[in-house]
Design an enzyme around this catalytic site. Structure first.
Site, mmCIF file in Angstrom:
data_model
loop_
_atom_site.group_PDB
_atom_site.id
_atom_site.type_symbol
_atom_site.label_atom_id
_atom_site.label_comp_id
_atom_site.label_asym_id
_atom_site.label_seq_id
_atom_site.Cartn_x
_atom_site.Cartn_y
_atom_site.Cartn_z
ATOM 1 N N TYR A 133 0.824 -1.211 0.000
ATOM 2 C CA TYR A 133 0.000 0.000 0.000
ATOM 3 C C TYR A 133 0.863 1.268 0.000
ATOM 4 O O TYR A 133 1.125 1.884 1.029
ATOM 5 C CB TYR A 133 -0.961 0.010 1.170
ATOM 6 C CG TYR A 133 -2.301 0.646 0.851
ATOM 7 C CD1 TYR A 133 -2.491 1.360 -0.331
ATOM 8 C CD2 TYR A 133 -3.365 0.528 1.711
ATOM 9 C CE1 TYR A 133 -3.704 1.931 -0.637
ATOM 10 C CE2 TYR A 133 -4.604 1.099 1.419
ATOM 11 C CZ TYR A 133 -4.764 1.794 0.250
ATOM 12 O OH TYR A 133 -5.979 2.362 -0.055
ATOM 13 N N LYS A 172 -1.649 3.791 -4.541
ATOM 14 C CA LYS A 172 -2.821 4.665 -4.454
ATOM 15 C C LYS A 172 -2.583 5.862 -5.372
ATOM 16 O O LYS A 172 -1.714 6.695 -5.116
ATOM 17 C CB LYS A 172 -3.028 5.144 -3.021
ATOM 18 C CG LYS A 172 -4.172 6.126 -2.850
ATOM 19 C CD LYS A 172 -5.539 5.491 -3.082
ATOM 20 C CE LYS A 172 -5.961 4.682 -1.875
ATOM 21 N NZ LYS A 172 -7.324 4.094 -2.080
ATOM 22 N N PRO A 201 -6.763 4.368 -8.477
ATOM 23 C CA PRO A 201 -6.906 5.823 -8.551
ATOM 24 C C PRO A 201 -8.190 6.348 -7.914
ATOM 25 O O PRO A 201 -8.572 7.496 -8.166
ATOM 26 C CB PRO A 201 -6.903 6.083 -10.054
ATOM 27 C CG PRO A 201 -7.587 4.886 -10.613
ATOM 28 C CD PRO A 201 -7.180 3.725 -9.737
ATOM 29 N N HIS A 299 -10.115 -5.086 2.602
ATOM 30 C CA HIS A 299 -9.830 -3.685 2.343
ATOM 31 C C HIS A 299 -9.425 -2.968 3.621
ATOM 32 O O HIS A 299 -9.801 -3.356 4.725
ATOM 33 C CB HIS A 299 -11.074 -3.010 1.754
ATOM 34 C CG HIS A 299 -10.905 -1.564 1.463
ATOM 35 N ND1 HIS A 299 -11.442 -0.569 2.260
ATOM 36 C CD2 HIS A 299 -10.241 -0.933 0.466
ATOM 37 C CE1 HIS A 299 -11.124 0.599 1.756
ATOM 38 N NE2 HIS A 299 -10.400 0.418 0.667
ATOM 39 N N SER A 300 -8.668 -1.895 3.463
ATOM 40 C CA SER A 300 -8.232 -1.065 4.578
ATOM 41 C C SER A 300 -8.836 0.324 4.453
ATOM 42 O O SER A 300 -8.778 0.936 3.393
ATOM 43 C CB SER A 300 -6.697 -0.948 4.581
ATOM 44 O OG SER A 300 -6.268 0.072 5.456
#
Length: 403
Positions: A133, A172, A201, A299-300
């Site tokens: 991430y 990201k 995105p 997911h975070s």
């Protein structure tokens, strides 16, 4: 056993550097609200949610009238007491329910002397793999931590791989023009040869831009392309790219999942224990995904150790967890749980084995970061501190200047 009290404490915990995203930034810290559910037997269960600050505290306190005297084992009754679907049209409490559900599962596990994963069917894995991430970042107050150029991004990925053992890397994006982010993504691929890659995105690209980006990375070892454009119909137009499409924005409840099953647009569903309203809804959704052969990942949404524990228990029990989980966690400088930050090994984190969620609060840290929150206050997630008058469009055309 009955619920006797519910408490909420908002904390802010520093990050290594401010994290940029398509809608704004995390301004060098996370703001999280810690929830404690205490029973008449003296057990205390822990929950966590993000965002709101004082408003989250007030919302949790507002649930005391609903839940005082409630049996924490009665989780389905809890769901309707808090998130009745028609009542939620006026007061959406999905993430509030998640925090309370975490705490009730924690209490139940403590009462029975078993980990939460045993309440969910038993663990299938002892460790949950995570992706790196990666974010574009502003420099911190010490002038360190900036990630803006392809070279800085590549160096950050290599350092995180060395430090934590990641073999999956997620960028990201949605901050700079997609042509510039394509250059960065390919630099990332060159820096970690053989590792898997993801690009997210946050739906900032038009369908046409997303198509061009997908075609330009088709030769790379892509895990998936996450929310390259907005909406199920936008995503549906990109299914011929040959890269699995993932979302955490437009399939975040069971009705949306049913829509995606009837008319497929997304291949990988990112299950977030807060967005979906708890761990148990995520397990339900994973069962649907198993039936229809959709991929799942965890997911975070910007966790401290309590929510990370929920993610680990979820990841432990899913037979169809074919993708590494996301976590912002390695960007944190500290945590509010006893023992401090959990540790990565070979890109994985072990699932807590203690009763309940398996984590406890470090009261001194909670007090320290509650005071820091009172000093600094919150920040607007959907604003960029480096561009105070900016706000994004979807699709966006107001890109940051990488120079």
């Amino acid at each position: 056993m009955k619920i006797a009290d519910i408490r909420a404490t908002t904390v802010t915990v520093p990050l290594e550097a401010p994290l940029r995203h398509s809608n704004g930034a995390h301004w060098g810290r996370f703001v999280r609200t810690i929830v404690e559910v205490e029973t008449d037997t003296g057990l205390i269960g822990l929950g966590e949610l993000g965002g709101g600050g004082e408003s989250a505290e007030a919302a949790i306190r507002g649930l005391k009238a609903y839940l005082t005297g409630h049996d924490p084992f009665q989780l389905e009754a809890l769901r309707f007491a808090i998130t009745n679907p028609t009542a939620s049209l006026y007061n959406n409490r999905t993430q509030l329910h998640a925090a309370i559900e975490f705490a009730c599962l924690d209490v139940i596990g403590q009462h029975l002397g078993v980990p939460v994963y045993d309440l969910l069917g038993g663990k299938l894995r002892d460790r949950v793999p995570f992706a790196s991430y990666l974010f574009f970042r502003y420099a911190n107050d010490a002038g360190e931590g900036e990630v803006r150029t392809p070279e800085q991004l590549a160096a950050e990925a290599v350092e995180l791989k060395r430090k934590h053992g990641f073999t999956v890397h997620k960028l990201k994006g949605g901050v700079f023009h997609p042509d510039y982010e394509l250059e960065c993504y390919r630099a990332l691929a060159d820096a970690v040869p053989g590792d898997k890659l993801r690009y997210d995105p946050n739906a900032a690209l038009s369908v046409g831009q997303a198509r061009r980006f997908g075609q330009a990375i088709a030769d790379l070892p892509n895990d998936y392309l996450e929310d390259p454009t907005w909406g199920l119909n936008g995503m549906r137009q990109l299914r011929d790219l040959g890269i699995p499409l993932a979302t955490n924005t437009v399939v975040v409840n069971l009705e949306q999942l049913a829509t995606n099953v009837r008319d497929p647009a997304v291949d990988v569903i990112l299950l977030d224990t807060t967005f979906w309203g708890g761990i148990r809804p995520c397990v339900k959704a994973a069962g649907v995904c198993e039936t229809f052969q959709l991929g799942v990942a965890v997911h975070s949404s910007g966790e401290l150790g309590i929510q990370l524990a929920t993610m680990l228990h979820l990841g432990a029990v899913l037979p169809n967890l074919a993708y590494a989980a996301d976590a912002h966690y390695h960007h944190l400088r500290d945590d509010v749980i006893t023992g401090g930050l959990m540790s990565y090994e070979d890109g994985t984190i072990p699932v807590p084995t203690g009763p309940g969620l398996g984590v406890t609060l470090d009261r001194a840290k909670v007090a320290e970061y509650a005071e820091l929150y009172k000093e600094l206050g919150g920040y607007p997630y959907d604003r960029d501190p480096g561009r105070p008058d900016w706000y994004p469009l979807i699709p966006n055309d107001r890109w940051a200047d990488p120079s």
